[in-house]
Design an enzyme around this catalytic site. Sequence first.
Site, short mmCIF file in Angstrom:
data_model
loop_
_atom_site.label_atom_id
_atom_site.label_comp_id
_atom_site.label_asym_id
_atom_site.label_seq_id
_atom_site.Cartn_x
_atom_site.Cartn_y
_atom_site.Cartn_z
N ASN A 100 0.78 -1.27 0.25
CA ASN A 100 0.25 0.02 -0.05
C ASN A 100 0.53 1.33 0.05
O ASN A 100 1.53 1.29 1.13
CB ASN A 100 -1.05 -0.60 1.31
CG ASN A 100 -1.67 1.23 1.54
OD1 ASN A 100 -1.91 2.14 0.30
ND2 ASN A 100 -2.54 1.50 2.71
N LYS B 153 0.24 4.03 -0.03
CA LYS B 153 -0.72 5.37 0.35
C LYS B 153 -0.15 6.41 -0.54
O LYS B 153 -0.18 6.48 -1.85
CB LYS B 153 0.27 5.48 1.58
CG LYS B 153 -0.24 4.37 3.08
CD LYS B 153 -0.11 4.66 4.20
CE LYS B 153 0.10 3.28 5.17
NZ LYS B 153 -0.52 3.18 6.26
N HIS C 288 -9.94 1.06 4.33
CA HIS C 288 -8.62 1.09 5.11
C HIS C 288 -8.62 2.02 6.41
O HIS C 288 -9.64 2.83 6.33
CB HIS C 288 -6.80 1.98 4.10
CG HIS C 288 -5.93 1.60 5.08
ND1 HIS C 288 -5.77 2.60 6.20
CD2 HIS C 288 -5.30 0.76 4.89
CE1 HIS C 288 -4.01 2.73 6.42
NE2 HIS C 288 -4.50 1.49 5.78
N GLU D 264 -6.96 4.59 7.83
CA GLU D 264 -7.64 6.04 7.12
C GLU D 264 -8.13 7.13 6.84
O GLU D 264 -8.30 7.83 7.11
CB GLU D 264 -5.29 5.70 6.49
CG GLU D 264 -4.86 6.18 7.13
CD GLU D 264 -3.01 5.82 6.62
OE1 GLU D 264 -2.75 5.49 5.53
OE2 GLU D 264 -2.22 5.22 7.67
N GLU E 69 -6.32 -5.23 10.17
CA GLU E 69 -4.96 -4.64 10.09
C GLU E 69 -5.30 -3.27 11.62
O GLU E 69 -5.64 -2.50 12.19
CB GLU E 69 -4.90 -3.47 8.94
CG GLU E 69 -4.51 -4.22 7.84
CD GLU E 69 -4.24 -2.43 6.78
OE1 GLU E 69 -2.85 -2.33 6.67
OE2 GLU E 69 -4.47 -2.12 7.15
N GLY F 296 1.69 2.20 10.84
CA GLY F 296 2.67 3.51 10.52
C GLY F 296 3.33 3.34 12.08
O GLY F 296 3.90 4.41 11.80
N SER G 5 3.06 -2.78 10.10
CA SER G 5 3.98 -2.47 10.53
C SER G 5 4.71 -3.53 10.44
O SER G 5 5.91 -4.23 11.42
CB SER G 5 4.48 -1.82 12.35
OG SER G 5 3.96 -1.11 12.18
C1 PEP Z 1 -0.80 -0.44 5.36
O1 PEP Z 1 -1.17 1.73 5.73
O2 PEP Z 1 -1.97 -0.56 5.47
C2 PEP Z 1 0.08 -0.70 6.74
C3 PEP Z 1 0.24 -1.89 7.34
O3 PEP Z 1 0.71 0.52 7.25
P1 PEP Z 1 2.46 -0.05 7.72
O4 PEP Z 1 2.99 -1.45 7.11
O5 PEP Z 1 3.22 1.72 7.58
O6 PEP Z 1 2.13 -0.40 9.58
#
Ligand code: PEP
Length: 261
Positions: free
Chosen positions: A8, A10, A99, A101, A170, A176, A214
């Site tokens: 992703n 982003k 997601h 976000e 997630e 993040g 992460s």
């Molecule tokens: C994500 O944005 O879906 C994600 C898992 O980000 P990160 O790997 O940076 O935690």
Amino acid sequence: MKKLIAGNWKMNGSLAANEALLRAIAQGLAGGAPSCDIAVCVPSVYLPQLQALLGEAASPHVPALGAQDVSPHASGAFTGEINAAMLKEFGCRYVIVGHSERRQYHGESDALVAEKARAALAAGITPIVCVGETLAEREAGRTEEIVRRQLAAVIHVNGHCISEIVVAYEPVWAIGTGKTASPDAAQAVHAVLRAQLQAASDRSARVRILYGGSMNAANAKDLLRQPDIDGGLIGGAALKATDFLRIIAAAPHPVPAKTAI
Ligand code: PEP
């Protein structure tokens, strides 16, 4: 089942940076078929660029293309929105919906996420449906309730074709932040989601449940060897070709299906 490693990106990238990243990933994969399926979910304005770059690649082992959001509507007066047919025209195989976000910054509800998944499925695009609890919800012991509620909305609207989705668990507190759910904790939530899918469809065994939050080159192996973790949705570590390639390399080969004697 083959694992799926999806990046992703982003709201990151530029024409030059995307090309360098994609070329480095393609070069890393050129040596032979990876053990898993791979995708990159990029900002929509870059879909034509990525579609062209993937089409030009000399090796057949390149990522599939994905987007990060889709309108629930088919067309019309929805300024700023992009529909699923448009994504399809630019070669999208996947689209992330729900997601955290988008749930957090754009107020997306469970019902809207379910409609977005429906729009993607209707266009022949696989929605990667994200679910996950916040830190406060986890600390209140509400993880299972939250993820089940989020997935239930998608099952309710898409019941007949629920086996065509990908789910991404997630935990919001892990995205993040550098904090990852332990493999056992992630597996426990994946098992809950698996059971919920099983109750909804007799074809649920084909649904991949990814872990995101992460995931990186150091922790991927332990997460990906859990029985109900069918891949990863990768944010930060998908922006560096070496890290993304190391996560891909950590994915175990699929267990061959048992053949009748
Ligand atoms: C994500 O944005 O879906 C994600 C898992 O980000 P990160 O790997 O940076 O935690």
